[in-house]
Design an enzyme around this catalytic site. Structure first.
Site, PDB file in Angstrom:
ATOM      1  CG  ASP A 266       8.386  -8.386  16.984  1.00 43.22           C
ATOM      2  OD1 ASP A 266      10.188  -8.341  17.179  1.00 43.22           O
ATOM      3  OD2 ASP A 266       8.013  -7.889  17.881  1.00 43.22           O
TER       4      ASP A 266
HETATM    5  C1  GLC Z   1      11.350  -7.501  20.293  1.00 46.48           C
HETATM    6  C2  GLC Z   1      10.529  -6.614  19.847  1.00 46.48           C
HETATM    7  C3  GLC Z   1      10.524  -5.516  18.949  1.00 46.48           C
HETATM    8  C4  GLC Z   1      11.956  -5.307  18.601  1.00 46.48           C
HETATM    9  C5  GLC Z   1      12.686  -6.639  18.228  1.00 46.48           C
HETATM   10  C6  GLC Z   1      14.069  -6.369  17.834  1.00 46.48           C
HETATM   11  O1  GLC Z   1      11.161  -8.737  20.705  1.00 46.48           O
HETATM   12  O2  GLC Z   1       9.081  -6.782  20.095  1.00 46.48           O
HETATM   13  O3  GLC Z   1       9.935  -4.504  19.088  1.00 46.48           O
HETATM   14  O4  GLC Z   1      12.241  -4.380  17.490  1.00 46.48           O
HETATM   15  O5  GLC Z   1      12.355  -7.544  19.213  1.00 46.48           O
HETATM   16  O6  GLC Z   1      14.800  -6.278  19.048  1.00 46.48           O
END
Ligand code: GLC
Length: 716
Positions: A266
């Site tokens: 993430d």
């Molecule tokens: C975030 C989220 C995730 C998302 C990612 C990309 O912080 O936790 O769900 O897909 O960033 O944007």
């Protein structure tokens, strides 16, 4: 440029080029034009253009012109001609916005969600997106957490059905040939939804048994449906952050579940191993993440800055790097990017694909099906065309939900616009702002209300109150909005409350005052049209909650499939030494599976064709449902089972099946379910997944709290 087979390509790559493939940065680093890319985490990242140029994937950019431009520029300087992957958050629609996932959960209709997600994929693919960061299948039990809106709810069985539906809707049958599909990325592995006290990014701590029993099944369902990617979670699992958790990622995910696709961290999560306190510096964070099996590092620089050194000193084997690179190259190949790095994208195709009448029609249907009638004392459907519409959500286009980053708010249909399609006699005043009193408009609204019998009062929480990083310790409707309701009741009006919100709220006072409550969630592009159709009765509501609504925040976490405890509270008792609160009931205000219709359904004659079975046998459980009203209606018939005695404690009931059927006015239908031994299995103390002989209770009904019941026995 010469075209190499993937393994040959890998051999030709330098270590620096390999590490590049493992990196993902936000769009703004690639082009001026992508500067408006939505920021989904801390944006600062001290990178140089060399790192950007050799990277393997891009975060958050969409749009034919932008993605073509960035890909073209990239390929000019990429020695081996390896195309970029474009990944983005397409959660409930791309340009045509569907209801938020928690609302999609209320449809109890995976086939419909699959259709909606295939539209989302088609639109996203036309804008150059290759991978969508969904489904988010984190099981949720605490609506303080702002991200419950991204989940389909509190039940692993139901979540699993929606997980499969999204993966199938996104990926179709063959990504290489179907350029209107995208790869799915199931997230956030694992158990992100169990953040303590509902505070985002907070600790998760639970037994492995609970993890396997409740939390893992929906991820597994997405993998079994073929999800090409998995995203790590921010939280700890058994005291180790998921992103550096080898037993979780290499053990459970790869070895046990057989996942061979790309594992992406993430946003910034590799770097966060440092503040978590399991890595001293970026070097150690890189080592832990690659050892755990994380292929792509999103938006931190541990691999970029330290992986080379780690390989050169032998602290990390080159095999780990090669294996990660290979998986990424395979994904690119699967998507057909080596044949056509643009996947047939053009501005013309994009324009033809986005926000078509057909897509909007599906968005409206999905919104209608996800709207839940929580309460109705008979005021709905509306009996008059002369209505006062009041409330900050009455004429508000901010109904697309927090993840609608590629949607256009100006294209949303407001409730006022929707109602206008049914009646010319709607008078409207907001009466209050979303979070603030507005004395002048309050008075204006009351004057309007005096001219009618019935008021539609549109309340809720704004988009800025939900989603990532937006946990709330209080989950009531704002005072300035409640004042409208109180005053409207004080002057004797019938009030239909329509709620636009993204989490279960404490509606105790609203429930006491309102004549009817319609939960519309953040319903997407066609939200106002869908809700108006329901209010005026051209559509009969059929949504059912996939998450419990508490009476008060103090009951959280709250979920229907809890354990009985050694001191279960007898019904209607207020005695002291039982598991209870002294100031509030144990039960939710609206339970899992609850949702009314304009039709009334009477359940009777729950019949089991056997009361005793052996393992290889099955039971047919049937029930008769009569629509005693003059409305044709759609009902979701729910099957729950309780294992009365287990080796470990077992939930008071668990959803094991559901069927959605249309029952016409005054018609009776018999619905049956087949119960087999595999539905009775659970994780024992030693984690073995088997069933035990003994007695089971079967419940069939209209919600988790309103069922008929019968018993059977499983013998050896
Ligand atoms: C975030 C989220 C995730 C998302 C990612 C990309 O912080 O936790 O769900 O897909 O960033 O944007």
């Amino acid at each position: 440029m010469e075209r190499y087979a993937i393994d040959v390509l890998l051999e030709k790559m330098t270590l620096d080029e390999k590490i590049g493939q493992l990196m993902q940065y936000a769009g703004a680093f690639y082009s001026e034009e992508a500067n408006d890319t939505p920021v989904t985490g801390p944006a600062e990242l001290p990178i140089n253009q060399h790192a950007v140029k050799k990277s393997g994937s891009v975060l958050g950019v969409a749009g034919a012109k932008k993605t073509i431009g960035i890909q073209k520029e990239h390929l000019k300087s990429n020695r081996l001609g390896i195309p970029l992957l474009f990944m983005a958050d397409v959660i409930n629609g791309f340009r045509t916005i569907f209801p938020i996932p928690l609302a999609l959960g209320s449809t109890w209709e995976p086939e419909l969600v699959q259709q909606a997600q295939s539209v989302a994929a088609k639109e996203a693919a036309s804008a150059g997106v290759h991978v969508c960061f969904a489904p988010m299948v984190d099981l949720v039990r605490d609506p303080r957490w702002g991200r419950v809106m991204e989940s389909t709810g509190e039940d692993s069985f139901l979540n699993s059905r929606f997980a499969e539906a999204t993966v199938k809707g996104f990926q179709g049958n063959d990504l290489r040939k179907e350029f209107d599909r995208v790869a799915a990325c199931v997230k956030h592995f694992a158990a992100y939804g169990a953040a303590e006290a509902g505070r985002d990014y907070n600790t998760v701590d639970m037994s492995e048994r609970e993890l396997r029993e409740q939390y893992l099944p929906a991820y597994k369902a997405a993998l079994d449906a073929g999800s090409e990617l998995v995203m790590t979670a921010f939280n700890t699992v058994d005291s180790v952050p998921a992103t550096g958790n080898k037993p979780l990622m290499r053990g459970i995910l790869r070895e046990e579940f057989g996942f061979e696709g790309v594992l992406i961290s993430d946003y910034g999560a590799v770097g966060e191993l440092i503040p978590h306190g399991v890595a001293e510096n970026e070097k150690e964070a890189a080592q832990k993440a690659i050892t755990a099996g994380v292929d792509i590092e999103m938006m931190s620089l541990c691999y970029e800055n330290d992986l080379k050194g780690l390989v050169e000193t032998g602290e990390v084997s080159i095999d780990l790097v090669d294996e990660a690179v290979l998986r990424i190259l395979q994904l690119k190949e699967k998507l057909g990017l080596f044949d056509d790095p643009y996947r047939g994208v053009s501005e013309g195709r994009e324009e033809q694909t986005l926000f078509t009448a057909e897509h909007r029609e599906l968005a409206r249907k999905t919104a209608e099906k996800s709207t839940v009638l929580l309460k109705n004392n008979g005021v709905l459907p509306l009996k008059t065309k002369k209505i006062a519409l009041i409330g900050p959500y009455g004429d508000n286009k901010d109904i697309l939900g927090e993840w609608s980053i590629f949607g256009k708010q100006e294209e949303a249909v407001t409730l006022k616009e929707g109602l206008a399609l049914h009646s010319e006699q709607i008078v409207y005043a907001a009466g209050a702002q979303m979070y603030e009193r507005d004395q002048e408009h309050f008075q204006e609204a009351m004057v309007l209300a005096k001219s009618v019998d019935t008021v539609v009062l549109a309340l809720g929480e704004g988009r800025d109150r939900s989603g990532e990083g937006r946990s709330r310790a209080n989950i009531t409707i704002e005072e300035c909005q409640l004042e409208l309701l109180r005053e409207l009741k004080a002057i004797g009006k019938k009030v239909v409350v329509v709620l636009f919100n993204a989490r279960p709220l404490d509606l105790t006072e609203v429930d006491q005052l309102a004549d009817a409550i319609l939960e519309a969630w953040h319903p997407g592009s066609e939200g106002g049209a869908a809700v108006a159709n329901i209010l005026f009765g051209s559509v009969v509501p059929s949504g059912k909650l996939s998450m419990s609504f508490p009476r008060t925040v103090g009951q959280l976490p709250l979920y229907y499939n809890s354990y009985s405890t050694g001191r279960p509270l007898p019904e209607n008792s207020d005695e002291r030494f039982f598991s209870r609160y002294i100031d509030v009931a144990n039960t939710p205000l609206y339970s899992f599976g609850h949702g009314l219709s304009y039709a009334s359904f009477q359940y009777e004659n729950l019949t089991l064709d056997k009361t005793e079975i052996q393992r290889h046998e099955s039971i047919n459980a049937s029930i008769t449902i009569t629509n005693t009203s003059h409305f044709d209606g759609e009902e979701t018939v729910q099957l729950y089972i309780q294992d009365i005695v287990g080796e470990v404690v077992r939930p008071v009931k668990e959803l094991k099946g559901f069927k959605k059927i249309i029952i016409e006015a005054n018609e009776s239908k018999t619905v049956s379910f087949t119960i087999t031994e595999d539905m009775l299995r659970y994780h024992h103390a030693d984690l073995s997944y088997t069933s035990d002989p003994g007695n089971f209770r079967v419940f069939i009904g209209t919600s988790s709290s309103n069922t008929e019941q019968a018993e059977f026995r499983l013998i050896k």
